[in-house]
Enzyme design. Structure first.
Site, PDB file in Angstrom:
ATOM      1  N   ASP A 165     -25.395  51.510  11.016  1.00 12.82           N
ATOM      2  CA  ASP A 165     -26.741  50.926  11.089  1.00 12.82           C
ATOM      3  C   ASP A 165     -27.627  51.662  12.079  1.00 12.82           C
ATOM      4  OD1 ASP A 165     -24.972  47.796  11.229  1.00 12.82           O
ATOM      5  OD2 ASP A 165     -25.505  48.978   9.464  1.00 12.82           O
TER       6      ASP A 165
ATOM      7  N   GLU B 251     -31.648  44.721   2.465  1.00 12.90           N
ATOM      8  CA  GLU B 251     -31.544  44.551   3.932  1.00 12.90           C
ATOM      9  C   GLU B 251     -32.016  45.839   4.606  1.00 12.90           C
ATOM     10  OE1 GLU B 251     -27.415  43.610   4.168  1.00 12.90           O
ATOM     11  OE2 GLU B 251     -26.779  45.532   3.407  1.00 12.90           O
TER      12      GLU B 251
HETATM   13  C1  6LW Z   1     -25.876  44.893   8.826  1.00 19.53           C
HETATM   14  C2  6LW Z   1     -26.330  44.885   7.403  1.00 19.53           C
HETATM   15  C3  6LW Z   1     -25.034  45.009   6.685  1.00 19.53           C
HETATM   16  O1  6LW Z   1     -26.631  44.019   9.587  1.00 19.53           O
HETATM   17  O2  6LW Z   1     -23.976  44.857   7.491  1.00 19.53           O
HETATM   18  O3  6LW Z   1     -23.733  44.928   4.873  1.00 19.53           O
HETATM   19  C4  6LW Z   1     -24.437  44.400   8.738  1.00 19.53           C
HETATM   20  N1  6LW Z   1     -24.914  45.195   5.453  1.00 19.53           N
HETATM   21  O4  6LW Z   1     -27.245  45.911   7.095  1.00 19.53           O
HETATM   22  C5  6LW Z   1     -23.566  44.931   9.837  1.00 19.53           C
HETATM   23  O5  6LW Z   1     -23.428  46.331   9.742  1.00 19.53           O
END
Ligand code: 6LW
Length: 512
Positions: free
Chosen positions: A21, A189
């Protein structure tokens, strides 16, 4: 839409070891990059570079547990996806502490090496992956994934949401509005907003952070949209390919040192068919066509030089090295350097709290081919080295006083949920060198004969003779089997009583 064949002139992974991330900002010719840390402390590592090639871990945003409040979060919960930005002379890191009481937090600092603020909770942001952007008039906006978690329970997933915020007061100024939320793949996301050439661009991840991960983009006339998706979405994905870097997604755009556009993003690399290091930070080049970003596929280009780290613990500030990690508490709380000169001491609590807060301090495994070793004197305890994914997925190499008289009993133990296996040997010494070696699997295996890396557990006695207690297939301690969000952290560990350590070494070899 043309996909550029540009190869970035940068090492990949850019930041090895579990560093998912990533978010990056360029300020006065210097780059700063932050990544997620989940149940580990210190949280939110800050890496710095002047040329995008050499990166230095200059500190961590949260150096005290109280800043992020993760004392009781479940493993892989805690500190998820941050965004780093700079505005009006101040660095900001906004992040969500998923499954924890603090929720969405904004930290600020004038110097990204720290100290950072205690963190301001932003009330009204119920979601993850918050981004911070200011419109043309200087008003701040938080844009985030509306994955509303109540502890580990998903309450709702409302797609990409946005609201104007009062950063000083710590609250949203309006009912969050829904924005464009991708092409329909799962889990929209990781939103990030950019103003460029009269447009506002909304970059997101979708498809889920594992093998279906992808990056998509939309653009609109204002920071609030309305946004229209690019015709060639998803822009980038390794899904369905056999590319050496998989799970690519969660991108952030930044201007490169040569005036080119770059995207930092997460990815995984395999030893055999499994990814032991977790999601690392990668970079790829981005060209623009018809007003749309076109990132190149991510190339694997590990740094050619080996890495040697040797800690003798003679310096009382040895644990201040920002690369040390402990679980739900800081390394300085988990370990002691004041007992014996040149010695790190770990003491297991033995009161049942060791599961959440083990007597453990470790470092990210950053190379597929690595060696971790330490000289261990178990005194009246049992401890040694631990290769950790979480409290259920771990490989340990422990020394304790031998039950059959003088010397030590050394035990290698492989733990996964519902299964454990151990191997033991006795050595006629009162301290030993314990060693965990990882190696990519032997060449020549047919691709359908999937395997992981090899984890070798050894003890070196006072004569220097090395005995191998076990060699494991590392697939069970890789993200395809173990919790996906983190990655291997290997270090010193006390399972019972008090254990003394000297001469901790990490050696990493570039995979040839
Ligand atoms: C992060 C999100 C994700 O906040 O995993 O699966 C979380 N997607 O983007 C943790 O890396």
């Amino acid at each position: 839409m043309p996909v550029p064949d540009e190869r970035t002139a940068y090492p990949n992974p850019l930041i090895p070891g579990f560093n998912p991330d990533p978010s990056c900002v360029l300020v006065d010719g210097t780059y700063y990059l932050v990544t997620s840390t989940f149940e580990y402390l210190p949280a939110l590592p800050v890496y710095r570079s002047a040329d995008f090639v050499t990166w230095e871990h200059i500190g961590n945003v949260a150096v005290r547990g109280e800043q992020v409040g993760i004392a009781d979060v479940p493993s892989a919960g805690g500190v998820w996806a941050p965004t780093i930005r700079h505005h009006d002379g101040l660095f900001h890191v906004i992040v969500s502490v998923a499954t924890g009481p603090r929720g969405c937090l904004v930290f600020t600092a004038t110097d990204p090496a720290g100290p950072w603020s205690e963190g301001t909770v932003i009330d009204g942001v119920h979601g993850i992956d918050p981004d911070l952007a200011w419109d043309e008039t200087g008003r701040p906006y938080v844009t985030y994934s509306g994955l509303h978690l109540n502890g580990t329970t998903v309450v709702a997933n409302r797609g990409i949401l946005q609201a104007r915020v009062d950063l000083a007061a710590g609250r949203v100024l309006e009912e969050p509005r829904q924005l464009w939320s991708g092409t329909g793949l799962v889990a929209p996301e990781a939103p990030h907003l950019y103003a460029r050439d009269g447009h506002w661009y909304l970059l997101i991840a979708e498809g889920g952070t594992e093998s279906g991960h992808a990056v998509s983009v939309a653009r609109g006339p204002s920071i609030e949209g309305p946004f229209e998706g690019a015709p060639h979405n998803p822009l980038l994905s390794a899904s369905g390919t056999d590319r050496p870097v998989q799970c690519t997604g969660h991108g952030d755009l930044v201007l490169g040192p040569h005036g080119e556009d770059l995207m930092v993003l997460l990815g995984t690399r395999r030893a055999g068919r499994f990814s032991p290091l977790g999601r690392e930070t990668y970079v790829t080049g981005v060209r623009w066509s018809d007003g749309w970003p076109c990132p190149a596929p991510v190339e694997l280009a590990p740094r050619p030089e080996p890495l040697h780290e040797h800690f003798t613990f003679t310096d009382p500030a040895a644990l201040a090295d920002p690369g040390w990690l402990a679980v739900r508490r800081t390394p300085g709380e988990a370990a002691s350097l004041t007992g014996r000169p040149g010695t790190l001491t770990l003491t297991a609590a033995g009161d049942g709290s060791d599961t959440l807060r083990p007597a453990f301090v470790g470092r990210r495994q950053r190379h597929l081919d690595s060696v971790v070793e330490a000289r261990v004197e178990p005194a009246a305890g049992r401890g040694g080295l631990c290769l950790r994914f979480d409290e259920e997925f771990a490989v340990v190499l422990l020394a304790e006083r031998s039950p059959i008289g003088g010397g030590l009993r050394v035990t290698a133990r492989a733990d996964v949920p519902t299964m454990t296996q151990s191997w033991s040997t006795d050595v006629p010494d009162d301290r030993v060198l314990l060693r965990i070696t990882t190696r990519t699997p032997p060449p020549g295996r047919a691709p359908w004969l999937s395997s992981g890396d090899r984890i070798r557990l050894s003890v070196v006695d006072a004569t220097g003779a090395e005995s191998h207690l076990a060699e494991l297939d590392g697939r069970l301690w890789s993200v395809e089997s173990a919790p996906f969000f983190t990655g291997r952290v290997t270090g010193m560990y006390a399972e019972d009583g008090t254990v003394h350590f000297t001469d901790f070494r990490y050696h990493g070899e570039p995979r040839t």
